[in-house]
Design a protein around this motif. Structure first.
Motif, short mmCIF file in Angstrom:
data_model
loop_
_atom_site.label_atom_id
_atom_site.label_comp_id
_atom_site.label_asym_id
_atom_site.label_seq_id
_atom_site.Cartn_x
_atom_site.Cartn_y
_atom_site.Cartn_z
N LEU A 1 0.83 -1.22 0.00
CA LEU A 1 0.00 0.00 0.00
C LEU A 1 0.86 1.25 0.00
O LEU A 1 0.54 2.23 -0.68
CB LEU A 1 -0.95 0.00 1.20
CG LEU A 1 -2.09 -1.01 1.14
CD1 LEU A 1 -2.85 -1.03 2.47
CD2 LEU A 1 -3.03 -0.72 -0.01
N ALA A 2 1.95 1.24 0.76
CA ALA A 2 2.86 2.39 0.78
C ALA A 2 3.48 2.60 -0.60
O ALA A 2 3.63 3.74 -1.06
CB ALA A 2 3.95 2.19 1.83
N ALA A 3 3.83 1.51 -1.28
CA ALA A 3 4.40 1.63 -2.63
C ALA A 3 3.37 2.19 -3.60
O ALA A 3 3.68 3.04 -4.43
CB ALA A 3 4.90 0.26 -3.12
N ARG A 4 2.11 1.73 -3.47
CA ARG A 4 1.05 2.27 -4.34
C ARG A 4 0.80 3.74 -4.06
O ARG A 4 0.58 4.54 -4.98
CB ARG A 4 -0.25 1.49 -4.15
CG ARG A 4 -0.24 0.16 -4.85
CD ARG A 4 -1.62 -0.49 -4.83
NE ARG A 4 -1.45 -1.91 -4.78
CZ ARG A 4 -2.02 -2.72 -3.91
NH1 ARG A 4 -2.86 -2.26 -3.02
NH2 ARG A 4 -1.78 -4.01 -3.94
N ALA A 5 0.85 4.12 -2.79
CA ALA A 5 0.66 5.53 -2.42
C ALA A 5 1.78 6.38 -3.00
O ALA A 5 1.55 7.48 -3.51
CB ALA A 5 0.58 5.69 -0.91
N ALA A 6 3.01 5.86 -2.94
CA ALA A 6 4.15 6.59 -3.51
C ALA A 6 3.99 6.71 -5.02
O ALA A 6 4.28 7.78 -5.60
CB ALA A 6 5.46 5.88 -3.16
N ALA B 1 1.15 6.74 -6.65
CA ALA B 1 0.06 7.71 -6.87
C ALA B 1 0.56 9.13 -6.68
O ALA B 1 0.19 10.04 -7.43
CB ALA B 1 -1.10 7.42 -5.93
N GLN B 2 1.43 9.33 -5.69
CA GLN B 2 1.98 10.67 -5.47
C GLN B 2 2.86 11.10 -6.64
O GLN B 2 2.79 12.23 -7.09
CB GLN B 2 2.77 10.70 -4.17
CG GLN B 2 3.26 12.08 -3.79
CD GLN B 2 3.96 12.10 -2.44
OE1 GLN B 2 4.26 11.06 -1.87
NE2 GLN B 2 4.22 13.28 -1.94
N ARG B 3 3.68 10.17 -7.14
CA ARG B 3 4.52 10.48 -8.31
C ARG B 3 3.64 10.82 -9.52
O ARG B 3 3.93 11.76 -10.27
CB ARG B 3 5.46 9.33 -8.63
CG ARG B 3 6.69 9.29 -7.75
CD ARG B 3 7.73 8.29 -8.26
NE ARG B 3 7.28 6.91 -8.22
CZ ARG B 3 7.34 6.13 -7.15
NH1 ARG B 3 7.82 6.57 -6.04
NH2 ARG B 3 6.91 4.88 -7.22
N LEU B 4 2.57 10.06 -9.72
CA LEU B 4 1.67 10.33 -10.84
C LEU B 4 0.99 11.69 -10.68
O LEU B 4 0.81 12.42 -11.66
CB LEU B 4 0.62 9.23 -10.97
CG LEU B 4 1.13 7.90 -11.50
CD1 LEU B 4 0.02 6.85 -11.45
CD2 LEU B 4 1.67 8.03 -12.92
N ALA B 5 0.63 12.04 -9.45
CA ALA B 5 0.01 13.35 -9.20
C ALA B 5 1.01 14.46 -9.49
O ALA B 5 0.64 15.50 -10.07
CB ALA B 5 -0.48 13.44 -7.76
N GLN B 6 2.27 14.26 -9.13
CA GLN B 6 3.30 15.27 -9.43
C GLN B 6 3.51 15.39 -10.94
O GLN B 6 3.65 16.50 -11.46
CB GLN B 6 4.62 14.91 -8.74
CG GLN B 6 4.58 15.08 -7.24
CD GLN B 6 5.81 14.52 -6.55
OE1 GLN B 6 6.56 13.72 -7.13
NE2 GLN B 6 6.02 14.92 -5.31
N VAL B 7 3.53 14.27 -11.64
CA VAL B 7 3.67 14.30 -13.10
C VAL B 7 2.49 15.02 -13.72
O VAL B 7 2.65 15.84 -14.63
CB VAL B 7 3.81 12.86 -13.66
CG1 VAL B 7 3.64 12.84 -15.16
CG2 VAL B 7 5.16 12.27 -13.28
N ASP B 8 1.28 14.73 -13.22
CA ASP B 8 0.08 15.37 -13.74
C ASP B 8 0.11 16.87 -13.48
O ASP B 8 -0.24 17.66 -14.36
CB ASP B 8 -1.16 14.75 -13.11
CG ASP B 8 -2.43 15.20 -13.80
OD1 ASP B 8 -2.48 15.15 -15.05
OD2 ASP B 8 -3.37 15.61 -13.09
N ALA B 9 0.55 17.27 -12.29
CA ALA B 9 0.65 18.71 -11.98
C ALA B 9 1.68 19.38 -12.88
O ALA B 9 1.45 20.50 -13.37
CB ALA B 9 1.01 18.91 -10.51
N SER B 10 2.80 18.72 -13.12
CA SER B 10 3.82 19.27 -14.03
C SER B 10 3.28 19.39 -15.44
O SER B 10 3.51 20.39 -16.13
CB SER B 10 5.07 18.39 -14.03
OG SER B 10 5.67 18.38 -12.77
N ARG B 11 2.56 18.36 -15.88
CA ARG B 11 1.98 18.37 -17.22
C ARG B 11 0.98 19.52 -17.35
O ARG B 11 0.97 20.23 -18.35
CB ARG B 11 1.30 17.03 -17.51
CG ARG B 11 0.74 16.94 -18.92
CD ARG B 11 0.06 15.61 -19.19
NE ARG B 11 0.98 14.52 -19.01
CZ ARG B 11 0.72 13.44 -18.28
NH1 ARG B 11 -0.43 13.30 -17.66
NH2 ARG B 11 1.61 12.49 -18.18
#
Length: 174
Positions: free
Chosen positions: A96-101, A103-113
């Motif tokens: 779950l911690a790996a999935r949360a990490a 998801a956080q990376r994807l959110a950062q990529v989405d915010a950058s995009r």
């Protein structure tokens, strides 16, 4: 020093029950052709397969804790079951911690995009607005424009076209 996580629990189980090694296995694959994968191992003489174990314990859906060293007394089985369930809980927490990490990376990529698209959108609109304003002014026959005004507007429109073309080419290169 004892390690945290599943490996630490396997180490603790080996010490508690005086075993030579422990392995946490997981059933994977479709129901018709299940396979067993090694999740974590502790000890030089850890079981490489369930058949190699002296003791096995159900650790939850699809998980089995296997130890090698000696058979266990019936009284130790309850404690071994607790180690198995705890191992499954730690494994799930880690996943779950790996999935949360992720998801956080994807959110950062989405915010950058999103930020990049907003910046590109703004940068593309600026020369377009300049071109449009210049052309609308030139096309408006009600405005008294001198030849110098017309030359200036035409130059501005051409400069903006060149900037826009350079930006589009850079975007295409990216």
């Amino acid at each position: 020093t004892r390690q945290d996580g599943v490996k630490g629990l396997l180490e603790q189980a080996c010490e508690t029950f005086r075993m030579r090694g422990a392995t946490l296995f997981e059933s994977t694959g479709p129901d018709r052709r299940p396979s067993i994968a090694v999740v974590e191992v502790y000890g030089a003489d850890a079981p490489a397969a369930l058949a190699d174990a002296d003791v096995v314990a159900d650790a939850g859906p699809g998980l089995t804790l296997a130890l090698r060293g000696r058979p266990l007394r019936a009284g130790d089985r309850r404690l071994l079951d607790a180690f198995a369930i705890q191992s499954a809980g730690v494994l799930e927490r880690n996943r779950l911690a790996a999935r949360a990490a992720d998801a956080q990376r994807l959110a950062q990529v989405d915010a950058s995009r999103t930020a990049l698209l907003q910046a590109v959108s703004h940068d593309l609109r600026t020369p377009l607005a300049s071109i449009r304003a210049s052309l609308e002014t030139l096309a408006n026959e009600d405005l008294p424009l001198t030849e110098a005004d017309r030359d200036h507007l035409t130059t501005d429109a051409l400069d903006s076209c060149e900037r826009l073309q350079a930006m589009v080419l850079n975007l295409l290169d990216l």
